[in-house]
Enzyme design. Structure first.
Site, PDB file in Angstrom:
ATOM      1  N   LYS A  92     -11.747  45.218 -25.297  1.00 15.60           N
ATOM      2  CA  LYS A  92     -13.755  45.715 -24.928  1.00 15.60           C
ATOM      3  C   LYS A  92     -13.187  47.095 -26.174  1.00 15.60           C
ATOM      4  O   LYS A  92     -13.694  46.890 -27.249  1.00 15.60           O
ATOM      5  CB  LYS A  92     -12.984  46.816 -23.995  1.00 15.60           C
ATOM      6  CG  LYS A  92     -13.751  45.756 -22.552  1.00 15.60           C
ATOM      7  CD  LYS A  92     -13.986  46.090 -21.375  1.00 15.60           C
ATOM      8  CE  LYS A  92     -14.703  44.680 -21.169  1.00 15.60           C
ATOM      9  NZ  LYS A  92     -16.296  44.647 -20.903  1.00 15.60           N
ATOM     10  N   PHE A 134     -10.800  43.097 -11.171  1.00 14.35           N
ATOM     11  CA  PHE A 134     -11.267  41.989 -12.239  1.00 14.35           C
ATOM     12  C   PHE A 134     -10.398  42.009 -13.529  1.00 14.35           C
ATOM     13  O   PHE A 134     -10.117  42.749 -14.213  1.00 14.35           O
ATOM     14  CB  PHE A 134     -12.696  42.452 -13.072  1.00 14.35           C
ATOM     15  CG  PHE A 134     -12.880  41.507 -13.797  1.00 14.35           C
ATOM     16  CD1 PHE A 134     -13.661  40.215 -13.486  1.00 14.35           C
ATOM     17  CD2 PHE A 134     -12.849  41.652 -14.766  1.00 14.35           C
ATOM     18  CE1 PHE A 134     -14.132  39.319 -14.523  1.00 14.35           C
ATOM     19  CE2 PHE A 134     -12.981  40.012 -15.938  1.00 14.35           C
ATOM     20  CZ  PHE A 134     -13.945  38.846 -15.338  1.00 14.35           C
ATOM     21  N   ASP A 173      -3.631  47.027 -16.124  1.00 12.23           N
ATOM     22  CA  ASP A 173      -5.038  46.909 -16.929  1.00 12.23           C
ATOM     23  C   ASP A 173      -5.903  47.729 -17.422  1.00 12.23           C
ATOM     24  O   ASP A 173      -6.949  48.383 -16.810  1.00 12.23           O
ATOM     25  CB  ASP A 173      -6.099  46.374 -16.041  1.00 12.23           C
ATOM     26  CG  ASP A 173      -7.204  44.948 -16.929  1.00 12.23           C
ATOM     27  OD1 ASP A 173      -7.349  45.259 -18.104  1.00 12.23           O
ATOM     28  OD2 ASP A 173      -7.493  44.290 -16.455  1.00 12.23           O
ATOM     29  N   THR A 209      -1.021  30.152 -32.273  1.00 11.87           N
ATOM     30  CA  THR A 209      -1.124  30.612 -33.603  1.00 11.87           C
ATOM     31  C   THR A 209      -2.048  31.158 -34.449  1.00 11.87           C
ATOM     32  O   THR A 209      -1.452  31.774 -35.303  1.00 11.87           O
ATOM     33  CB  THR A 209      -2.416  28.944 -33.707  1.00 11.87           C
ATOM     34  OG1 THR A 209      -1.750  27.900 -33.693  1.00 11.87           O
ATOM     35  CG2 THR A 209      -2.756  28.782 -35.413  1.00 11.87           C
TER      36      THR A 209
END
Lengths: 497, 497
Positions: free
Chosen positions: A355, A218, A324, A380
């Site tokens: 997280k 994931f 990750d 931005t």
């Protein structure tokens, strides 16, 4: 010294039976001063959950917001430490922690100070375009915050907003780096053909390169990250995806000590598949993306040897190695970064976070990962200074309370208790895993969904992962007396099933 | 009444020559009470820009953060209202406003109160997974905030983090909706083949559907949004992209009144191309995505008739119509939403927002745009309640000060002044555009990049768009006396070129 003493005290405690109806006062040994003295001493369940007030409020919210994934509405003004409160007077021990994302407890007093600081007010109301007009304090905020916690060997950060865009910007950096190598260096200009073709979403300007990820991985839900996510069909259905390769993630057998050779062979097989895919996949692989522990996909662990192997393959094949750490980072595994467990010779090329950092981004060390021209990796806001200040506050709190080591020790204590429960209730505990990984612990259980529902009725908020796993994701301020309550509660839940 | 009076007063002022060396006091007529009494009365330029302190701080930041896109480092503790301050004592009138994203002035006192509220502290330190555990106040925050400003006909919101993921989640909603229609309704289950193929990123589970966008469009930089971005090659180079179609956006000729028929024909041609692409493109089109004014791509405008035509085509061909109001939304065009200028018979299917909202998401009205199952449109944070509180504060400030109507009037005043400058310096003003669009004004100029650099030396911070345009993006608190300073400054810049 103090921490060594505390360590010893806790290790001794781990030898006694924890899951027992001790009075709450007895549970709190002198060695275990509560981080939150104002926490409830035990969960309080006053109504069926969801209670009447929660149901009414959910119906109100349903008018404007999709509520079908609502677990419970919370009263964050009252929630404290490890306890989440709802509107009906229920006070649950929270070992799910906003899908593994609350680090140092609800209404943490130190974070409350950060939130009330003039610096925070300015960050909230004068939101800069960080790539163009950062505040003059931005370097200082990074150096004393995100970069203070940077993984070994990685001294640069690109800031983002959440796990998905952290991962996707890392992928973009990987693609730009890969093409730069192919072109022959940063000084080689784009060709006219590249400049024209990319405006049509075609190669060579928009090349058909890929990111290799793993089955059950994931990595997020935007279009690039979702193309590397392979956890559940419901996450991916109907969304166009890139033709990118997936390798098998090792499915280890437990207990590990009984399957040493078999597991080592499984990991070798997976590594060979990775190398073969890198060499043969029709869309060339720019980077390998991996979670230290596959979380959403079912709490799948692999050994340090596996990850060392991945690092070796990526170096040998000249593709980037991205880790990750969105769910594993910031202390939960008993190291600040889960990949610290691996003792790599050379660090990952990029490490993404979100997280528990309460903000997001990726770390890197190689200066060549800064694209060769400005405005190639840009947007931005490029993150949020307000959330960067919170991350700094979290790091301060982790250091002040020694929460990484604390979590390692509490994890050992909790794991020992779970092992005893697994012996007592073998039909409810399969593949207990996460030993030596702090509180990042899971097991499979046949009636998993019922287990999670019943958990609330005994005052605990727990989440699942994959199809069958109960995943524990307590906060870093989870202590032994909470572990005792949790262990008792698990036994109660089992008896309700 | 008061606002009607003020309107009259301002219209009278618009007939006098604005760009003149009046004293600052004279500029502030009684009708024009400054929103920020503590603003500088004029820009202050004390050093070359960047000055020595800025250069030193940028060098420090360069150690950990890519500074090649840095425009200037700002002192946000001192910046106020329309003025951005740097470290060297320079105080620039800011008509770029963090790439069009500061709505109500630096250090706005009302937002400062919001930032210091207990509600904000809780939102910052108890960050929920909004899809699972929203606070019991979340419905109220949405109803009094984001939804209070919802476009006509759209009463639902999906909250996100920034423009890119707002757009991408809208695309995901469009793809799920499209496939649901194809399947025959929300109750039709996914097939086994779909469930299996999507795990391999292949159809039919991961279908090769597309989003149609326009040449010169900018919709963000993540993988899905970047596939619809067609502004500049540097944004897209080396990043894999989906094979999605692009239609021609009308390139109108100016002055509009001299090219009425030609422009109408150009728009018709573009509409025909859209319809043809929807009907013929090999990857079926699930939605058309369009900016009311193409911003990053060069400030390209089209008429309400063009957008009415787009809405008609999308209805007729049964694809969704998504309007990207990331840059145009929240008042800058003299309407709260730029698409309010179009008088559509039926609203867009989705409208995305970010920038001046200081948070992001998409609005929708059709309940069928909620996917048929939970967890299909989901992520851990799904926005940020802290930023949602700021958005609410912005809406309150816009209403309290009447900033939408104010911006419409100030825009007319500014546009009239620019028309006079364009007559005086025709070689520096081509295609002046944005009449009747509030302060959302631009023009082309041959030495654009020099123009932007010189602007700082006369105390103004201005941005560009496309290859040749100067784009004005002042805040909503930009007033006539600021317009006078800006007009004078533009004349000074021209003389320096």
């Amino acid at each position: 010294m103090a921490s060594a003493l505390r360590y010893g005290a806790k290790m001794r405690m781990a030898t006694r039976v924890p899951a027992r109806a001790l009075s709450t006062t007895a549970r709190l040994s002198a060695a275990e001063k509560p981080f939150f003295p104002n926490e409830p001493t035990a969960p309080v369940v006053s109504t069926a959950i969801p209670g009447p007030k929660n149901q009414a409020a959910t119906a109100e919210l349903d008018k404007v917001f999709d509520v079908r994934s609502i677990n419970m509405l919370a009263d964050y003004n009252k929630s404290v430490g490890n306890y989440i409160f709802d509107l009906d007077g229920n006070k649950l021990l929270d070992v799910y922690a906003q899908i593994a994302s609350i680090p140092v407890g609800y209404n943490n007093p130190h974070l409350a100070e950060v939130a009330k600081s003039p610096e925070m007010a300015s960050a909230l109301i004068n939101r800069p375009a960080l790539g163009n007009f950062p505040s003059s304090e931005w370097a200082h905020i990074l150096e004393t915050g995100a970069l203070r916690a940077a993984p070994k060997g990685l001294n640069q950060v690109f800031t983002a907003m959440a796990g998905s865009d952290a991962n996707e910007t890392a992928y973009k950096a990987a693609f730009m780096y890969y093409r730069q190598l192919q072109r022959g260096g940063p000084e080689v200009e784009f060709t006219e053909e590249e400049l024209l073709s990319t405006m049509n979403n075609q190669g060579p300007g928009s090349p058909q390169l890929s990111i290799l990820s793993f089955k059950h991985a994931f990595h997020g839900r935007l279009f690039g990250s979702l193309s590397t996510t392979r956890s559940k069909a419901i996450h991916k259905m109907d969304i166009p995806a890139f033709d990118w390769p997936q390798a098998t993630f090792p499915m280890l057998k437990y207990p590990l000590e009984d399957h040493v050779q078999e597991n080592a062979q499984e990991e070798q097989r997976c590594l060979q598949e990775v190398e073969r895919l890198i060499k043969e996949y029709h869309n060339p692989v720019a980077a390998v993306m991996v979670e230290p522990i596959q979380s959403e996909g079912g709490d799948n662990h692999a050994s340090p040897a596996f990850f060392q192997g991945l690092r070796d393959i990526t170096k040998r094949t000249n593709v980037l190695f991205i880790v990750d750490e969105v769910q594993t980072g910031i202390g939960a595994t008993g190291k600040f970064w889960a990949h610290d467990h691996w003792n790599l010779d050379t660090p990952p090329d990029m490490v993404t976070f979100s997280k528990k950092a309460q903000t997001a981004g990726y770390y890197f060390g190689n200066p060549a990962l800064r694209p060769n021209k400005p405005y190639r990796q840009f947007n931005t806001w490029m993150g949020d200074p307000a959330r960067a200040l919170i991350f700094r506050g979290i790091i301060e709190e982790v250091e002040r309370l020694g929460l990484v080591e604390h979590t390692r020790i509490t994890g050992e204590y909790l794991y020992a208790g779970l092992e005893r429960l697994a012996q007592k209730y073998p039909e409810h505990f399969q593949n207990l895993r996460g030993k030596g990984q702090g509180t990042f612990i899971a097991w499979d259980t046949p009636k998993r969904d019922q287990f999670l529902v019943k958990a609330k009725s005994v005052g605990v908020n727990i989440g699942g992962s994959g199809a069958n796993a109960v995943r524990l994701r307590p906060m870093l301020v989870f202590q032994q007396h909470h572990a005792d309550i949790l262990l008792e509660s698990i036994e109660k839940i089992i008896k309700l099933l």
